[in-house]
Design an enzyme around this catalytic site. Structure first.
Site, mmCIF file in Angstrom:
data_model
loop_
_atom_site.group_PDB
_atom_site.id
_atom_site.type_symbol
_atom_site.label_atom_id
_atom_site.label_comp_id
_atom_site.label_asym_id
_atom_site.label_seq_id
_atom_site.Cartn_x
_atom_site.Cartn_y
_atom_site.Cartn_z
ATOM 1 N N THR A 119 0.852 -1.189 0.000
ATOM 2 C CA THR A 119 0.000 0.000 0.000
ATOM 3 C C THR A 119 0.885 1.235 0.000
ATOM 4 O O THR A 119 2.064 1.171 0.325
ATOM 5 C CB THR A 119 -0.823 0.086 1.304
ATOM 6 N N ASP A 120 0.285 2.373 -0.285
ATOM 7 C CA ASP A 120 0.897 3.605 0.176
ATOM 8 C C ASP A 120 0.592 3.639 1.668
ATOM 9 O O ASP A 120 -0.222 2.869 2.171
ATOM 10 C CB ASP A 120 0.308 4.803 -0.586
#
Ligand code: GLC
Length: 723
Positions: free
Chosen positions: A254-255
């Site tokens: 993910t970010d």
């Protein structure tokens, strides 16, 4: 006999690597069979701000990640965004990726990747969180400086060698932010709507190249939504396109804080969840890691049988595969810390990325022995640019400022410096005005200009919030901090003013006609001042080309030619109304003349494209056009030019841009030298994405090949016929 020997070695080589792959996959199967469900789940989410868990019981290491695309970020605390205060984590600050793109030189991209990868390896990082390849849609985007411009082909060609260079060190690159993260305003939730065609023709290609040509080992999802679903766990983007069509065998992370749902994260291809907070922000609390979406909630769904164990096994397989490529590869190199060679590479990339936009009567190069009085005016002459800007900020061993570089190089000149304006401290997410008196700064600068033979104005943007900085966009195309007014005053008292822009985005230039010269000097990192001085003195002949169009005014840019739904969106949804016409595709198709065009850049010498030829003019879809271009350096100094080839589909069943970049090559030429270079254009790269068949479509007919040295400097045209 010789050929038999070569063939057998080749066969052995292929079979060895295939064997290795099979061996690794078999090892992975063995490990997975020994892992408990709890151990598997723990590998799929953060255990700290920048690490995910291994399996101590089996000697499986943790995975350590670090920003960023321009250098290895200083160590951050275990469970906060604060820096750990180490004294041995200073790095080489390489030029921003926009500068790398401006070199149009894939060989430099590989050198960049190897060098930054060495430093990541030395810091024992297994994933380097870069490169960023989001397309430059609007000049206001706060993070454009981290990316590789407006053209998908340029970004594709320039990101692949960087990725290979990083991964040659046994460190995974992590191409980001997948996908449609083209602004910072409302980045955490804005729901982007864009046509399939624009998605495939403009926004996906660089990621596709990273996977298919760069063999990238990890990819980072973006914060935003696309068609109503978060991109970091998106069925179409990750399962169907990335892992399905493209066959990506690596890890999706993910970010930081971009996961929002357990079932989606589990079923839509997210492999490692990072940076989630349990208080809804991206700041975690003690023991928050067990509450991550892919932590206990995921474990519960696995235990209840609602989600099959094969789902977590696929994630673990990918994570272990990344480990075998990195921290479980006993043969990987040891890396190197910041060193002279890395600074030299940073300087070389900076030299080649600087773009000379205007040079009246050869104002530049300046004689380095000159005894003239040179006024160096502007805050960016001294302001550090390696700090601020968000997650790409660095603690670098040194950062040579423009003033320092100029002062050291012009040893006989009388250098006077005036700040001219001040922008205030660089604070994340907030704009704090300077407490200095702007009027007195301006007056002092005007006085300095009055006394000077020439003025070097070093301005532009900076890494403050709502400038070239993450988590905010600029509010105007114009230079901030009253620089336009200051420049007008300086130009009224001195007729020899050159403007050097330190920035990562296009800016408006109301003073453009009065400037004697204009240099686009990106964020150049540790060797900024030396690289700028190298170019101003002609030690280096500039050869950079703009990787994005500079519009005259904001409304001339496609994203700003419609309503607020197009930019920045209405706070919930956003529609990319310019569709495929991004950048020069917009300017050229709508016939809106840019201030400076994509692919444009001057030199201290002159070049002439003498001829361009192809061996034949009729092609089938699976063929490659081989083009020979003869080019001369018709000036008096050695230099380099970038030959660019754009394709125009003369008759198409759909609207197409009047030109699209499909090949380029940088060629170094001595003064007076002529070379013939070969460019290859695969015919199938002329296709467009056809929404009617949900696939690429290459229509028969005539295609024009436009050969030139900028998107608006086409010198030769060749028409070929697709059978
Ligand atoms: C930031 C950025 C991303 C970075 C990550 C870790 O929010 O969007 O590029 O790698 O979080 O700092």
């Amino acid at each position: 006999m010789k050929y038999l020997l070569i063939l057998s070695v080749l066969f052995l080589g292929v079979s060895v690597s295939a064997q290795n792959t099979n061996k690794v996959e078999t090892q992975i199967d063995k490990i997975i069979s020994q892992l408990t469900l709890e151990e598997k789940v723990k590998m799929c989410h953060a255990q700290s701000k920048f690490s995910s868990a291994g399996v101590e019981r089996l000697g499986i290491p943790e995975i350590w990640m670090s920003d960023g695309p321009h250098g290895v970020r200083a160590e951050i605390e275990w469970d906060s965004w604060s820096y750990a205060g180490w004294t041995n984590d200073s790095c080489t600050a390489f030029p921003a990726l926009t500068c790398l793109a401006s070199t149009f030189n894939p060989e430099l991209s590989y050198k960049y990747g190897v060098a930054i990868g060495e430093e990541a390896r030395y810091r024992k990082k297994d994933i380097l969180l870069g490169p960023g390849v989001n397309i430059y849609r609007t000049p206001l985007n706060g993070r454009n400086f981290e990316y590789m411009g407006e053209d998908p082909y340029l970004a594709s060609v320039m990101c692949v060698p960087y990725i290979k260079g990083v991964q040659a060190n046994g460190v995974a690159a992590c191409v980001k932010h997948y996908v449609l993260n083209n602004q910072e305003v409302w980045r955490n939730h804005i729901n982007v709507k864009v046509s399939d065609r624009a998605l495939h023709e403009i926004y996906l290609p660089a990621f596709k190249a990273a996977v298919e040509h760069g063999n990238v080992w990890s990819i980072m999802g973006a914060y935003n939504k696309y068609n109503g679903q978060y991109t970091s766990h998106h069925k179409v983007l990750i399962n169907d396109i990335l892992k399905g069509d493209w066959g990506f065998d690596g890890v999706v992370v993910t970010d930081w804080g971009s996961a929002h749902d357990t079932r989606e994260a589990a079923l839509n291809g997210l492999d490692i969840e990072m940076g989630t907070g349990t208080d809804g922000l991206t700041s975690s609390k003690d023991n928050a890691y067990d509450y991550y979406y892919l932590a206990n909630p995921f474990l519960d769904l696995l235990k209840s049988g609602e989600i099959d164990e094969s789902v977590v096994d696929d994630k673990v397989r990918r994570i272990l595969r990344l480990m075998y490529r990195t921290n479980m590869d006993q043969t990987r190199p040891f890396g190197r810390k910041a060193n002279r060679q890395h600074f030299d590479i940073a300087r070389e990339i900076a030299q080649e990325g600087i773009v000379l936009l205007k040079n009246n009567k050869s104002f530049f190069p300046l004689n380095p022995e000159t005894t003239q009085t040179i006024a160096v005016i502007g805050e960016n002459a001294t302001r550090m640019m390696t700090i601020g800007g968000g997650s790409s900020e660095l603690k670098t061993v040194h950062e040579i400022s423009p003033l320092e570089g100029i002062t050291k190089r012009f040893t006989n000149a009388n250098i006077i410096h005036a700040m001219g304006y001040s922008s205030g401290p660089s604070v994340y997410n907030r704009v704090i005005a300077s407490d200095l008196d702007q009027d007195s700064l301006k007056q002092a600068a005007v006085e300095a200009a009055k006394k000077a033979d020439i003025v070097l104005f070093v301005g532009g943007l900076n890494k403050n919030h709502e400038q070239d900085c993450e988590n905010g966009d600029r509010k105007s195309l114009n230079l901030p901090f009253a620089q336009d007014e200051l420049l007008n005053e300086l130009m009224s008292v001195n007729k020899n003013v050159a403007v050097i822009l330190v920035s990562g985005n296009a800016v408006a230039m109301p003073w453009q006609t009065k400037a004697k010269a204009i240099v686009q000097a990106w964020y150049l990192g540790s060797e900024t001042g030396h690289a700028i001085a190298d170019v101003l003195t002609g030690d280096v002949n500039p050869s950079g080309k703009l990787p994005m169009s500079f519009p005259v005014k904001l409304e001339d840019n496609g994203a700003h030619a419609f309503d607020e739904l197009s930019y920045p969106g209405d706070g919930v949804d956003q529609v990319y109304k310019e569709d495929i016409l991004v950048g020069y595709r917009w300017h050229d198709t709508k016939k809106i003349k840019p201030l400076y065009a994509f692919g444009y850049g001057l030199s201290y010498t002159t070049f002439k494209i003498n001829s361009a030829s192809v061996l034949k003019t009729k092609f089938n879809a699976d063929e490659v056009v081989k083009m020979n271009v003869s080019i001369s350096n018709t000036g008096t100094v050695d230099g380099a030019e970038v030959v660019q080839v754009y394709v125009n589909d003369t008759k198409s069943s759909v609207m197409r841009p009047v030109k699209e970049l499909k090949a380029f090559k940088k060629v170094k030429l001595m003064a007076g030298e002529t070379k013939t270079i070969e460019l290859e254009l695969p015919v199938n790269s002329f296709a467009f994405y056809d929404e009617r068949i949900k696939s690429w479509n290459l229509e028969k007919g005539a295609y024009k090949l436009l050969i030139g040295t900028a998107s608006n400097q086409i010198k030769k045209t060749i028409t070929i016929d697709l059978q």
